[in-house]
Design a protein around this motif. Sequence first.
Motif, mmCIF file in Angstrom:
data_model
loop_
_atom_site.group_PDB
_atom_site.id
_atom_site.type_symbol
_atom_site.label_atom_id
_atom_site.label_comp_id
_atom_site.label_asym_id
_atom_site.label_seq_id
_atom_site.Cartn_x
_atom_site.Cartn_y
_atom_site.Cartn_z
ATOM 1 N N VAL A 96 4.050 12.028 2.418
ATOM 2 C CA VAL A 96 4.250 11.523 3.572
ATOM 3 C C VAL A 96 2.872 10.481 4.248
ATOM 4 N N PRO A 97 3.814 9.431 4.514
ATOM 5 C CA PRO A 97 2.356 8.109 4.588
ATOM 6 C C PRO A 97 1.762 8.740 5.213
ATOM 7 N N VAL A 98 0.572 8.385 5.288
ATOM 8 C CA VAL A 98 -1.260 8.415 6.673
ATOM 9 C C VAL A 98 -1.101 6.869 6.876
ATOM 10 N N ILE A 99 -0.667 7.098 8.236
ATOM 11 C CA ILE A 99 -0.407 5.873 8.999
ATOM 12 C C ILE A 99 -2.016 5.169 10.666
ATOM 13 N N GLU A 100 -3.063 6.693 10.055
ATOM 14 C CA GLU A 100 -3.950 6.663 11.381
ATOM 15 C C GLU A 100 -5.835 6.847 10.174
ATOM 16 N N GLY A 101 -6.616 6.517 10.985
ATOM 17 C CA GLY A 101 -7.384 7.008 10.406
ATOM 18 C C GLY A 101 -7.944 5.868 8.992
ATOM 19 N N ARG A 102 -9.477 6.576 8.981
ATOM 20 C CA ARG A 102 -9.703 6.214 7.446
ATOM 21 C C ARG A 102 -8.837 6.009 6.704
ATOM 22 N N HIS A 103 -8.156 7.081 6.452
ATOM 23 C CA HIS A 103 -7.179 7.429 5.165
ATOM 24 C C HIS A 103 -5.979 6.403 5.104
ATOM 25 N N ARG A 104 -6.110 5.539 6.035
ATOM 26 C CA ARG A 104 -4.412 4.670 6.505
ATOM 27 C C ARG A 104 -4.138 4.837 5.188
ATOM 28 N N GLY A 105 -2.854 4.107 5.174
ATOM 29 C CA GLY A 105 -2.256 3.454 3.486
ATOM 30 C C GLY A 105 -2.111 4.825 2.393
#
Length: 152
Positions: A96-105
């Motif tokens: 699952v892609p991380v789309i927000e926050g400091r780990h975005r991407g």
Amino acid sequence: MSTVAVTRLVEAPVVEVWRVFTDLARRCEWLSTVTRVELLTPGPFGAGTVWRETRTMADGGEITEEFRVRECVVPERFVVVSPGIGADYRMTYTFVPVIEGRHRGGTMVTVVQDGAPTAPAGRFLALVFGGLAARTVEGALRRDLDDLAAAA
């Protein structure tokens, strides 16, 4: 039936994590416990792909297991099954892609392993060693995801 689930953040995009994880020919290069991989089907990774994998166990012994991809949705999820000794296993991997926050991407990778005894001895062992076996499986799955994070 017993179920173990592990989730790990990987600081790499989904497509890269998927590429590393599904490149079966190179698994020995990044999975610390895998010593040999034998591809049994030709072609790209997907439903129907079969391979054998030899791993070093915690006690220093080796175990060889055969895996078959039952379902595959690139690059979101796949399900593999493996007949074991006294039990059958089903592992579902999701990316699952991380789309927000400091780990975005990055990518959240989750693996859920379900095990079902297939023989009376397997049922007995599950009853006696259930908690210990679950902790052992969880540790192995965490190590695999840590190796994946380092490789991706």
